[in-house]
Design an enzyme around this catalytic site. Structure first.
Site, PDB file in Angstrom:
ATOM      1  N   SER A 107      -1.651  -5.162  10.359  1.00 35.14           N
ATOM      2  CA  SER A 107      -1.767  -5.453   9.019  1.00 35.14           C
ATOM      3  C   SER A 107      -3.151  -6.148   8.718  1.00 35.14           C
ATOM      4  CB  SER A 107      -0.716  -6.196   8.039  1.00 35.14           C
ATOM      5  OG  SER A 107      -1.167  -6.406   6.853  1.00 35.14           O
ATOM      6  N   SER A 152      -4.132  -7.216   6.009  1.00 30.10           N
ATOM      7  CA  SER A 152      -4.071  -8.294   4.683  1.00 30.10           C
ATOM      8  C   SER A 152      -4.415  -9.607   5.147  1.00 30.10           C
ATOM      9  CB  SER A 152      -2.765  -8.173   4.001  1.00 30.10           C
ATOM     10  OG  SER A 152      -2.547  -6.805   3.486  1.00 30.10           O
ATOM     11  N   THR A 170       6.082  -5.443   1.562  1.00 35.34           N
ATOM     12  CA  THR A 170       5.687  -4.290   1.948  1.00 35.34           C
ATOM     13  C   THR A 170       7.028  -3.571   2.650  1.00 35.34           C
ATOM     14  OG1 THR A 170       4.302  -2.827   2.875  1.00 35.34           O
ATOM     15  CG2 THR A 170       4.929  -4.720   4.239  1.00 35.34           C
ATOM     16  N   LYS A 173      10.261  -3.364  -0.485  1.00 31.33           N
ATOM     17  CA  LYS A 173       9.597  -3.298  -1.939  1.00 31.33           C
ATOM     18  C   LYS A 173      10.703  -2.965  -3.012  1.00 31.33           C
ATOM     19  CE  LYS A 173       4.718  -1.978  -1.177  1.00 31.33           C
ATOM     20  NZ  LYS A 173       3.756  -0.942  -1.711  1.00 31.33           N
ATOM     21  N   ASP A 197       0.034  -2.881  -6.937  1.00 25.96           N
ATOM     22  CA  ASP A 197      -0.552  -1.585  -6.561  1.00 25.96           C
ATOM     23  C   ASP A 197      -0.910  -0.544  -7.698  1.00 25.96           C
ATOM     24  OD1 ASP A 197       0.282  -1.802  -3.939  1.00 25.96           O
ATOM     25  OD2 ASP A 197       2.288  -1.034  -4.106  1.00 25.96           O
ATOM     26  N   ALA A 212       4.287   4.141  -3.649  1.00 26.59           N
ATOM     27  CA  ALA A 212       3.030   4.308  -3.994  1.00 26.59           C
ATOM     28  C   ALA A 212       2.722   5.324  -4.990  1.00 26.59           C
ATOM     29  CB  ALA A 212       2.531   4.605  -2.430  1.00 26.59           C
ATOM     30  N   GLY A 219      -8.584   5.092   0.963  1.00 27.34           N
ATOM     31  CA  GLY A 219      -7.428   4.050   0.528  1.00 27.34           C
ATOM     32  C   GLY A 219      -7.656   2.519   0.636  1.00 27.34           C
TER      33      GLY A 219
HETATM   34  P1  ATR Z   1       5.879   4.319  -0.128  1.00 32.56           P
HETATM   35  O1  ATR Z   1       6.513   3.066  -0.740  1.00 32.56           O
HETATM   36  O2  ATR Z   1       4.492   3.985   0.853  1.00 32.56           O
HETATM   37  O3  ATR Z   1       5.525   5.428  -1.098  1.00 32.56           O
HETATM   38  P2  ATR Z   1       8.084   5.778   0.664  1.00 32.56           P
HETATM   39  O4  ATR Z   1       8.873   5.402  -0.341  1.00 32.56           O
HETATM   40  O5  ATR Z   1       8.891   5.783   2.048  1.00 32.56           O
HETATM   41  O6  ATR Z   1       7.067   4.928   0.780  1.00 32.56           O
HETATM   42  O7  ATR Z   1       7.352   7.126   0.574  1.00 32.56           O
HETATM   43  C1  ATR Z   1       6.952   8.045   1.490  1.00 32.56           C
HETATM   44  C2  ATR Z   1       6.295   9.291   0.729  1.00 32.56           C
HETATM   45  O8  ATR Z   1       5.784  10.257   1.987  1.00 32.56           O
HETATM   46  C3  ATR Z   1       7.597  10.436   0.338  1.00 32.56           C
HETATM   47  O9  ATR Z   1       7.007  10.892  -0.701  1.00 32.56           O
HETATM   48  C4  ATR Z   1       7.741  11.202   1.515  1.00 32.56           C
HETATM   49  O10 ATR Z   1       8.356  12.349   0.992  1.00 32.56           O
HETATM   50  P3  ATR Z   1       9.951  12.669   1.139  1.00 32.56           P
HETATM   51  O11 ATR Z   1      10.315  11.926  -0.468  1.00 32.56           O
HETATM   52  O12 ATR Z   1      10.270  13.917   1.085  1.00 32.56           O
HETATM   53  O13 ATR Z   1      10.584  11.709   2.070  1.00 32.56           O
HETATM   54  C5  ATR Z   1       6.246  11.283   1.777  1.00 32.56           C
HETATM   55  N1  ATR Z   1       6.259  11.835   3.223  1.00 32.56           N
HETATM   56  C6  ATR Z   1       6.654  11.037   4.517  1.00 32.56           C
HETATM   57  N2  ATR Z   1       6.490  11.845   5.465  1.00 32.56           N
HETATM   58  C7  ATR Z   1       6.191  13.015   5.191  1.00 32.56           C
HETATM   59  C8  ATR Z   1       6.016  14.230   5.854  1.00 32.56           C
HETATM   60  N3  ATR Z   1       5.962  14.309   7.175  1.00 32.56           N
HETATM   61  N4  ATR Z   1       5.583  15.400   5.324  1.00 32.56           N
HETATM   62  C9  ATR Z   1       5.635  15.375   3.800  1.00 32.56           C
HETATM   63  N5  ATR Z   1       5.824  14.174   3.095  1.00 32.56           N
HETATM   64  C10 ATR Z   1       6.057  13.155   3.727  1.00 32.56           C
END
Ligand code: ATR
Length: 290
Positions: free
Chosen positions: A14, A16, A62, A66, A107, A135, A246
């Site tokens: 990280s 941060s 994180t 969260k 965020d 996010a 980002g």
């Molecule tokens: P964060 O808090 O960072 O948003 P999260 O809640 O785990 O973390 O969300 C991750 C996002 O990335 C989700 O929208 C996830 O899609 P799913 O809802 O279908 O799981 C997306 N994501 C992660 N890996 C992916 C992949 N290989 N292809 C498409 N979407 C992906």
């Protein structure tokens, strides 16, 4: 010594701590250190114990805590409750001498501030968000508050987009919402990647299906900051899009958290310099290993 913590699991590299400690030094806040604390999901209660200890001044939270931390806090700000995720915990002293743990979400602020710094205004625009996790929810609330005319949610798991859309429509009944409409990308002024796809160590992946044609003059914003130039941004640039990486969101969400903890104005330039240097160091070290 007093502490600000970053709770997550696994925490890996990280950046941060680098920019929060630089900010503490710059503001002359001595005897306070920002440190990572790796806490697995089954030990969530440990986070609350650490937060209640007198040497703790506050924390960032994180993945994967969260969402799960919400019911364990004394209070959750309205925005964090709407987004359904807390990334910052502030300790508030009550008049009766007790201390309340208050969950906040910085965020959404960080997301919008990074856009504002690039003079991008979502008012009256059709915007699209890839992803439907925490996010994506922060981005969606920020864009809706910022006056977006329509939000297109694109996610691998449709049920999660539906769940996010249900929450958004209650708060913003007049805003348009579309789900998994990939054809809309040709008419979208702002496209945000809020998935983890393309993040190191998988920089060859892109969250966009091949052959998607973006709108002319679109702004494309990737919440992934490592690598700084993702495949998603590179391909969008090749189509003539303006791009936003980002790292700025990470810095601005941290700056807002710093202000909530300390009551002092965050030294953004110092934080940006420290974040950039720390990220370059991580990339250099990974390159040596690979
Ligand atoms: P964060 O808090 O960072 O948003 P999260 O809640 O785990 O973390 O969300 C991750 C996002 O990335 C989700 O929208 C996830 O899609 P799913 O809802 O279908 O799981 C997306 N994501 C992660 N890996 C992916 C992949 N290989 N292809 C498409 N979407 C992906």
């Amino acid at each position: 010594m007093k502490f600000l913590y970053l709770f997550g699991y696994p925490l890996g590299h990280s950046i941060s701590p680098a920019f929060q400690n630089a900010a503490l030094r710059e503001c002359g806040i001595h005897g306070v250190q920002y440190v990572k604390k790796s806490v697995p999901p089954e030990e969530l209660q440990q986070i609350i114990l650490a937060l209640r200890a007198p040497e703790c001044l506050g924390a960032n939270v994180t993945v994967p805590h969260k969402q799960t931390i919400l019911p364990l806090l004394d209070e959750v700000s309205p925005l964090a409750r709407e987004i359904g995720a807390v990334n910052t915990v502030v300790k508030r002293a009550n008049t009766d001498g007790s201390v309340a743990l208050v969950g906040e979400n910085t965020d959404a602020y960080g997301f919008m501030q990074a856009l504002r710094a690039r003079r991008v205004d979502p008012r009256g625009q059709r915007v699209a968000i890839l992803g439907a996790g925490g996010a994506a929810a922060a981005a969606a609330y920020a864009l809706a508050e910022g006056g977006a005319y329509e939000i297109v949610l694109l996610n691998r798991t449709l049920a999660r987009s539906v769940e996010l859309a249900d929450r958004l429509v209650q708060k913003f009944p007049l805003m348009g919402l579309a789900l998994n409409d990939w054809d809309a990308l040709g008419k979208t002024q702002l496209l945000v990647n809020a998935t983890s796809v393309g993040m190191s160590p998988h920089p060859d992946a892109s969250p966009l299906p091949p052959h998607v044609v973006l709108a002319r003059h679109a702004v494309v914003y990737d919440l992934v900051y490592n690598p700084p130039m993702t495949r998603f941004l590179r391909e969008a640039q090749a189509q003539g899009a303006r791009t936003v990486g980002g790292l700025e969101m990470l810095i601005y969400q941290g700056a807002r958290a710093f202000e909530l903890w300390t009551g002092k104005r965050a030294p953004i330039r110092i934080m940006r310099a420290a974040a950039t240097a720390a990220l370059q160091e991580i990339i250099r070290a990974a390159g040596q290993k690979g």
